[in-house]
Design a protein around this motif. Structure first.
Motif, PDB file in Angstrom:
ATOM      1  N   SER A 121      30.956  22.203  29.311  1.00 38.22           N
ATOM      2  CA  SER A 121      31.277  21.291  30.411  1.00 38.22           C
ATOM      3  C   SER A 121      31.266  22.002  31.765  1.00 38.22           C
ATOM      4  O   SER A 121      31.378  21.346  32.801  1.00 38.22           O
ATOM      5  N   TYR A 122      31.183  23.320  31.737  1.00 39.29           N
ATOM      6  CA  TYR A 122      31.170  24.129  32.951  1.00 39.29           C
ATOM      7  C   TYR A 122      29.897  24.961  33.011  1.00 39.29           C
ATOM      8  O   TYR A 122      29.264  25.241  31.974  1.00 39.29           O
ATOM      9  N   ASP A 123      29.534  25.370  34.212  1.00 42.97           N
ATOM     10  CA  ASP A 123      28.618  26.499  34.361  1.00 42.97           C
ATOM     11  C   ASP A 123      29.452  27.745  34.111  1.00 42.97           C
ATOM     12  O   ASP A 123      30.378  28.042  34.877  1.00 42.97           O
ATOM     13  N   VAL A 124      29.166  28.438  33.042  1.00 45.82           N
ATOM     14  CA  VAL A 124      30.000  29.556  32.617  1.00 45.82           C
ATOM     15  C   VAL A 124      29.432  30.858  33.162  1.00 45.82           C
ATOM     16  O   VAL A 124      28.262  31.189  32.925  1.00 45.82           O
ATOM     17  N   TYR A 125      30.261  31.589  33.884  1.00 49.15           N
ATOM     18  CA  TYR A 125      29.904  32.910  34.390  1.00 49.15           C
ATOM     19  C   TYR A 125      30.707  33.937  33.582  1.00 49.15           C
ATOM     20  O   TYR A 125      31.902  34.135  33.829  1.00 49.15           O
ATOM     21  N   ALA A 126      30.058  34.514  32.588  1.00 47.49           N
ATOM     22  CA  ALA A 126      30.695  35.572  31.804  1.00 47.49           C
ATOM     23  C   ALA A 126      30.524  36.868  32.581  1.00 47.49           C
ATOM     24  O   ALA A 126      29.411  37.379  32.733  1.00 47.49           O
ATOM     25  N   CYS A 127      31.612  37.378  33.094  1.00 46.83           N
ATOM     26  CA  CYS A 127      31.587  38.531  33.999  1.00 46.83           C
ATOM     27  C   CYS A 127      32.151  39.753  33.282  1.00 46.83           C
ATOM     28  O   CYS A 127      33.343  39.806  32.973  1.00 46.83           O
ATOM     29  N   PHE A 128      31.297  40.700  33.004  1.00 43.89           N
ATOM     30  CA  PHE A 128      31.685  41.929  32.317  1.00 43.89           C
ATOM     31  C   PHE A 128      31.850  43.001  33.390  1.00 43.89           C
ATOM     32  O   PHE A 128      30.885  43.615  33.845  1.00 43.89           O
ATOM     33  N   SER A 129      33.086  43.200  33.794  1.00 43.75           N
ATOM     34  CA  SER A 129      33.383  43.893  35.041  1.00 43.75           C
ATOM     35  C   SER A 129      33.643  45.382  34.840  1.00 43.75           C
ATOM     36  O   SER A 129      33.891  45.854  33.733  1.00 43.75           O
ATOM     37  N   VAL A 130      33.614  46.097  35.951  1.00 43.33           N
ATOM     38  CA  VAL A 130      33.750  47.547  35.951  1.00 43.33           C
ATOM     39  C   VAL A 130      35.109  47.960  36.503  1.00 43.33           C
ATOM     40  O   VAL A 130      35.764  47.227  37.243  1.00 43.33           O
ATOM     41  N   GLN A 131      35.535  49.138  36.110  1.00 40.08           N
ATOM     42  CA  GLN A 131      36.633  49.902  36.721  1.00 40.08           C
ATOM     43  C   GLN A 131      37.990  49.180  36.733  1.00 40.08           C
ATOM     44  O   GLN A 131      38.812  49.429  37.611  1.00 40.08           O
ATOM     45  N   GLU A 132      38.251  48.359  35.725  1.00 41.52           N
ATOM     46  CA  GLU A 132      39.579  47.745  35.641  1.00 41.52           C
ATOM     47  C   GLU A 132      40.657  48.787  35.433  1.00 41.52           C
ATOM     48  O   GLU A 132      41.784  48.652  35.939  1.00 41.52           O
ATOM     49  N   GLU A 133      40.342  49.835  34.686  1.00 45.89           N
ATOM     50  CA  GLU A 133      41.358  50.823  34.331  1.00 45.89           C
ATOM     51  C   GLU A 133      41.808  51.668  35.525  1.00 45.89           C
ATOM     52  O   GLU A 133      42.837  52.333  35.456  1.00 45.89           O
ATOM     53  N   THR A 134      41.043  51.629  36.602  1.00 41.93           N
ATOM     54  CA  THR A 134      41.397  52.467  37.740  1.00 41.93           C
ATOM     55  C   THR A 134      41.626  51.699  39.034  1.00 41.93           C
ATOM     56  O   THR A 134      42.479  52.082  39.837  1.00 41.93           O
ATOM     57  N   SER A 135      40.863  50.612  39.275  1.00 38.22           N
ATOM     58  CA  SER A 135      40.961  49.954  40.581  1.00 38.22           C
ATOM     59  C   SER A 135      40.737  48.451  40.563  1.00 38.22           C
ATOM     60  O   SER A 135      40.956  47.795  41.578  1.00 38.22           O
ATOM     61  N   SER A 136      40.247  47.896  39.444  1.00 40.35           N
ATOM     62  CA  SER A 136      39.842  46.481  39.360  1.00 40.35           C
ATOM     63  C   SER A 136      38.731  46.145  40.357  1.00 40.35           C
ATOM     64  O   SER A 136      38.548  44.988  40.742  1.00 40.35           O
ATOM     65  N   LEU A 137      37.952  47.147  40.738  1.00 41.39           N
ATOM     66  CA  LEU A 137      36.867  46.940  41.692  1.00 41.39           C
ATOM     67  C   LEU A 137      35.944  45.809  41.258  1.00 41.39           C
ATOM     68  O   LEU A 137      35.578  44.934  42.054  1.00 41.39           O
ATOM     69  N   GLY A 138      35.547  45.814  39.991  1.00 45.61           N
ATOM     70  CA  GLY A 138      34.572  44.834  39.528  1.00 45.61           C
ATOM     71  C   GLY A 138      35.065  43.410  39.641  1.00 45.61           C
ATOM     72  O   GLY A 138      34.340  42.513  40.095  1.00 45.61           O
ATOM     73  N   ALA A 139      36.299  43.162  39.235  1.00 44.70           N
ATOM     74  CA  ALA A 139      36.847  41.804  39.302  1.00 44.70           C
ATOM     75  C   ALA A 139      36.980  41.332  40.737  1.00 44.70           C
ATOM     76  O   ALA A 139      36.761  40.155  41.048  1.00 44.70           O
ATOM     77  N   ILE A 140      37.349  42.238  41.623  1.00 42.89           N
ATOM     78  CA  ILE A 140      37.516  41.877  43.031  1.00 42.89           C
ATOM     79  C   ILE A 140      36.190  41.419  43.629  1.00 42.89           C
ATOM     80  O   ILE A 140      36.100  40.372  44.287  1.00 42.89           O
ATOM     81  N   THR A 141      35.134  42.195  43.417  1.00 40.64           N
ATOM     82  CA  THR A 141      33.837  41.835  43.991  1.00 40.64           C
ATOM     83  C   THR A 141      33.234  40.620  43.294  1.00 40.64           C
ATOM     84  O   THR A 141      32.608  39.770  43.939  1.00 40.64           O
ATOM     85  N   LEU A 142      33.430  40.502  41.977  1.00 40.19           N
ATOM     86  CA  LEU A 142      32.880  39.362  41.236  1.00 40.19           C
ATOM     87  C   LEU A 142      33.527  38.050  41.658  1.00 40.19           C
ATOM     88  O   LEU A 142      32.842  37.044  41.849  1.00 40.19           O
ATOM     89  N   ALA A 143      34.848  38.039  41.754  1.00 45.05           N
ATOM     90  CA  ALA A 143      35.529  36.803  42.125  1.00 45.05           C
ATOM     91  C   ALA A 143      35.060  36.323  43.502  1.00 45.05           C
ATOM     92  O   ALA A 143      34.915  35.118  43.736  1.00 45.05           O
ATOM     93  N   TYR A 144      34.800  37.264  44.395  1.00 39.53           N
ATOM     94  CA  TYR A 144      34.323  36.898  45.726  1.00 39.53           C
ATOM     95  C   TYR A 144      32.899  36.351  45.668  1.00 39.53           C
ATOM     96  O   TYR A 144      32.582  35.336  46.296  1.00 39.53           O
ATOM     97  N   SER A 145      32.018  37.007  44.904  1.00 38.98           N
ATOM     98  CA  SER A 145      30.610  36.605  44.901  1.00 38.98           C
ATOM     99  C   SER A 145      30.364  35.350  44.061  1.00 38.98           C
ATOM    100  O   SER A 145      29.579  34.484  44.456  1.00 38.98           O
ATOM    101  N   VAL A 146      31.036  35.226  42.927  1.00 40.56           N
ATOM    102  CA  VAL A 146      30.844  34.052  42.074  1.00 40.56           C
ATOM    103  C   VAL A 146      31.496  32.826  42.699  1.00 40.56           C
ATOM    104  O   VAL A 146      30.999  31.709  42.600  1.00 40.56           O
ATOM    105  N   CYS A 147      32.652  33.011  43.339  1.00 42.67           N
ATOM    106  CA  CYS A 147      33.417  31.926  43.954  1.00 42.67           C
ATOM    107  C   CYS A 147      33.660  30.801  42.943  1.00 42.67           C
ATOM    108  O   CYS A 147      33.222  29.660  43.136  1.00 42.67           O
TER     109      CYS A 147
END
Length: 349
Positions: free
Chosen positions: A195-221
């Protein structure tokens, strides 16, 4: 469909220490092919797989699972030994005599030097040796080491999964790469009914900075999001403030830092579908990517779905396959259902 037991064995041999997640991209891309409509990477090193819904004007659902695992970085070559620092939280107590792999010009097996018990004094037995005082032994002498290893090279735990009884397995690096397998399994199950457009985001650097999730959430919106991560499972002597039972299903967090209405919705989905579930009360920051996704842009309704594991951040993280299946089932139900509407939470009293 993904054979989770088989894939845990395969995954245990793959290294994707934080900042080196690209080493696992080929493996996860191969699993995503034929399931998703688009697969790409971004400038941060995240891997993104997109499934388009057959519904018109479908909302965007972001499902995040991080690809990095804990590990070490070489900080010094001292004689015939290496010195290390950890990347991601690793307890010094689990390290003496551990088998590691140095990812230099080629992979080099190694062990952390440990004084044999025969040579220990009473004071030695009482002392917890910090990682900063430990030495890594590869068997090479200094001249050989400097030809093969450089300061800044990564070091990981030795691979290989162990099958335990009652449908359980133990391996390094299940946090959080096993959740990525659960996400792919969920999309396989719900591919035709999404029912959704699903964006499966396999992110980087959660263990140190959550960099991947931060940039993904901004770009995917996204319109809504789920972070999928591991949580502490109960075990003898567990000191976690909120351990959950193994083999009792997946877990959903109720937290003041996340969307309460979305959490309640997921709990209702699980109950209506007879999916085994534990509800976790987390009165503050959850220590996952969920927090960073929730506060992206103008805010994203975000929930945290967790897979119970024992012995987190050790070389022997243990999981029940039935809990993996419950996690995938709940995510699949979310993808297909599509009835969540973000709104005001009912006020009682």
């Amino acid at each position: 469909m993904i054979d989770l037991k088989k894939e845990i064995h395969r995954l245990s041999e793959i290294t994707s220490i934080t900042s080196h997640e690209f080493l696992a991209h080929g493996y996860f891309r191969s699993l995503c092919e034929g399931v998703f409509d688009e697969i790409s990477t971004d400038d941060s090193g995240n891997l993104i797989a997109v499934l388009k819904s057959k519904r018109k004007n479908a909302k965007k659902l972001m499902i995040d699972a991080h690809l990095d695992e804990i590990g070490f970085i070489v900080t010094e070559i001292t004689g015939s030994f290496l010195k290390l620092r950890s990347m991601g939280g690793i307890a010094d107590a689990v390290l003496p005599a551990c088998e590691l792999v140095v990812h230099g010009k080629h992979d080099i097996p190694a062990v952390i030097a440990s004084k044999p018990p025969h040579a220990m004094t009473d004071a030695d037995r009482e002392k917890l040796v910090p990682l900063s005082e430990m030495l890594l032994d590869t068997g090479y002498d200094h001249q050989q080491l400097i030809q093969l290893v450089s300061v800044g090279d990564t070091v990981g735990f030795k691979g290989g999964a162990v099958e335990l009884l009652n449908g359980r397995l133990a391996s390094k690096g299940l946090d959080d790469r096993l959740c990525a397998l659960c996400v792919i399994s969920a999309v396989q199950q719900a591919k035709e009914t999404a029912s959704y457009d699903v964006y499966a985001c396999f992110s980087v650097q959660e263990e140190t900075s959550s960099l991947g999730a931060i940039t993904l959430a901004y770009s995917v919106c996204p319109d809504l999001a789920v972070a999928v991560d591991v949580t502490h499972a109960e075990h003898d002597g567990s000191k976690s403030s909120n351990p959950v039972e193994m083999s009792a299903g997946t877990a959903v967090s109720v937290s003041d830092t996340l969307s309460l209405s979305f959490a309640r919705y997921l709990i209702g989905l699980a109950n209506d579908s007879n999916i085994p579930l534990t509800v976790c009360a987390e009165p503050s920051y959850t220590g996952t990517n969920a927090h960073y996704i929730e506060i992206s842009r103008a805010g994203v309704p975000t929930a945290l779905v967790s897979l119970p594991i024992r012995y987190m951040h050790t070389p022997s993280e243990a999981v029940a396959l039935s809990d993996c299946e419950s996690t995938a089932q709940l995510l699949a139900k979310l993808i297909s259902d599509g009835s969540f509407e973000c709104g005001e939470v009912e006020i009682i009293g």
